[in-house]
Design a protein around this motif. Structure first.
Motif, short mmCIF file in Angstrom:
data_model
loop_
_atom_site.label_atom_id
_atom_site.label_comp_id
_atom_site.label_asym_id
_atom_site.label_seq_id
_atom_site.Cartn_x
_atom_site.Cartn_y
_atom_site.Cartn_z
N PHE A 97 24.43 24.83 13.87
CA PHE A 97 25.16 26.10 13.99
C PHE A 97 24.95 26.73 15.36
CE2 PHE A 97 25.29 26.08 9.27
CZ PHE A 97 26.65 26.29 9.12
N GLU A 98 23.75 26.64 15.89
CA GLU A 98 23.49 27.19 17.22
C GLU A 98 24.32 26.46 18.28
OE1 GLU A 98 21.86 29.84 17.83
OE2 GLU A 98 20.46 30.13 16.15
N ASN A 99 24.47 25.15 18.13
CA ASN A 99 25.28 24.38 19.07
C ASN A 99 26.74 24.79 19.00
OD1 ASN A 99 22.98 22.98 19.82
ND2 ASN A 99 23.43 21.19 18.56
N THR A 100 27.25 24.96 17.77
CA THR A 100 28.64 25.40 17.60
C THR A 100 28.84 26.78 18.21
OG1 THR A 100 29.06 24.05 15.64
CG2 THR A 100 30.37 26.04 15.88
N LYS A 101 27.89 27.66 17.98
CA LYS A 101 27.96 29.00 18.55
C LYS A 101 28.06 28.94 20.08
CE LYS A 101 25.22 33.25 19.06
NZ LYS A 101 23.96 33.94 18.68
N GLU A 102 27.24 28.13 20.70
CA GLU A 102 27.22 28.03 22.16
C GLU A 102 28.57 27.56 22.70
OE1 GLU A 102 24.69 25.75 25.71
OE2 GLU A 102 24.06 25.58 23.60
N VAL A 103 29.14 26.56 22.06
CA VAL A 103 30.42 26.02 22.51
C VAL A 103 31.53 27.06 22.36
CG1 VAL A 103 32.20 24.29 22.02
CG2 VAL A 103 29.78 23.63 22.04
N ILE A 104 31.57 27.71 21.21
CA ILE A 104 32.62 28.69 20.94
C ILE A 104 32.51 29.89 21.89
CG2 ILE A 104 33.42 30.40 19.25
CD1 ILE A 104 33.05 28.25 17.11
N TYR A 105 31.31 30.39 22.09
CA TYR A 105 31.14 31.53 22.99
C TYR A 105 31.61 31.18 24.40
CZ TYR A 105 28.64 34.80 19.95
OH TYR A 105 28.32 35.71 18.97
N ALA A 106 31.35 29.95 24.84
CA ALA A 106 31.77 29.54 26.18
C ALA A 106 33.28 29.50 26.33
CB ALA A 106 31.17 28.17 26.51
N ASN A 107 33.99 29.27 25.23
CA ASN A 107 35.45 29.13 25.28
C ASN A 107 36.20 30.39 24.85
OD1 ASN A 107 36.21 26.18 25.99
ND2 ASN A 107 34.52 25.96 24.55
#
Length: 333
Positions: A97-107
């Motif tokens: 979930f932390e990885n998904t959060k990082e990707v989404i926030y960047a985009n």
């Protein structure tokens, strides 16, 4: 008010437990609740047909992904239970979930003008009363449920988007920055809130997730549940279907998720019309976007569209639509 007055005059000595259809004026109450939850004037018959069309649409998406895999139908559904799709270590679930959060926030800047929202915590849920839901959002925290089961990787991306960003947390954060009246703050519109969160799941590829076909499949696996619930909700609470009829309809349209069928049927009897809000609200927003894209062509701005949907706080869907299609006034100095 008329339904309330009739209820007070004809209130049964014992409240029936067979669902809303078994109470006095049950069908009229259900028709009212549909309008209340969706903030729209759709009739039960219209919502039933809408649900059938959504079932067919989502099934086509699932079939398209199956064809991408090259597997036949039986092998495809058998493969969905392969151990490679499940996370055993709770620490790795949190990390996913932390990885998904990082990707989404960047985009996020690609799709949204406002990216300055309150921090979001990702927390393993501890409330077993909420164990029947994949996850939930509350007070700047996204909770994912993990109770004695391996965790399905396919639900990480869509669930974070729905409950977190750009779903409920982003919506709540935007509303907190919006100036609303004391009267408006008294009301909460489920069709708008759940509709928005469900709509955001459509944005996965643009936000850098759904990298593999099976990642996207997770979104459609839950979407077929939401879609089937729409006609089932009407059938159970307005047409008078039995649990057995409902289960047969479920099995006809959903493969591989019998374990949650009776749970969802019981939910629809306990909370009539609520499950309709996800699909109905999401499709309104999706259709508004498609209409504006057709009208504006290259001038369409996705960030402006999302701002128009969210920047006025919680409102009934017909008022959100007015804001979406309101013309921008140009002032020449």
């Amino acid at each position: 008010m008329k339904l309330e007055q009739d209820w007070l005059k004809n209130k049964p000595a014992v409240i029936p437990t067979g669902g809303i259809i078994t109470i006095p004026n049950g069908k009229a109450w259900y028709a009212y609740l549909l309008k209340r939850w969706t903030s729209a004037s759709a009739t039960p018959d219209e919502i039933y047909q809408f649900g059938l069309s959504e079932v067919a649409r989502v099934q086509k998406h699932i079939e398209a992904i199956r064809q991408q895999t090259g597997l036949n139908e039986d092998d495809f559904y058998k493969h969905l239970n392969d151990p490679s799709f499940f996370i055993i270590d709770p620490k790795l679930v949190q990390q996913a979930f932390e990885n998904t959060k990082e990707v989404i926030y960047a985009n996020m800047p690609k799709l949204f003008s406002n990216t300055n929202i309150a921090p979001l915590k990702i927390v393993k849920g501890e409330n077993r009363q909420l164990a029947q839901t994949p996850g939930y959002y509350d007070n700047n925290a996204f909770y994912y449920n993990l109770f004695d089961k391996p965790y399905n990787k396919r639900q990480v991306d869509w669930l974070f988007m729905h409950e977190g960003v750009p779903g409920h947390h982003y919506q709540a954060g935007t509303e907190a920055q919006t100036k609303t009246s004391a009267v408006q703050q008294l009301f909460y519109y489920m069709g708008f809130a759940e509709g928005w969160a469900a709509y955001t799941e459509e944005l996965g590829k643009q936000l850098g997730v759904y990298k593999m076909p099976y990642d996207e499949l997770g979104k459609w696996e839950w979407d077929i549940v939401r879609s089937v619930r729409v006609p089932l909700d009407v059938a159970l609470n307005y047409y008078g279907w039995t649990d057995e009829q409902a289960l047969a309809f479920w099995r006809k349209n959903i493969r591989g998720q019998d374990d949650i069928a009776m749970r969802e049927i019981a939910r629809m009897r306990r909370w009539p019309a609520q499950v309709v809000t996800y699909k109905y609200g999401a499709l309104q927003i999706l259709h508004w976007k498609e209409e504006l894209q057709q009208k504006q062509g290259a001038q369409f701005n996705i960030r402006d569209f999302h701002s128009r949907v969210l920047d006025h706080g919680s409102l009934p869907l017909f008022m959100v639509k007015e804001n979406v299609f309101k013309k921008v006034k140009l002032f020449i100095l």
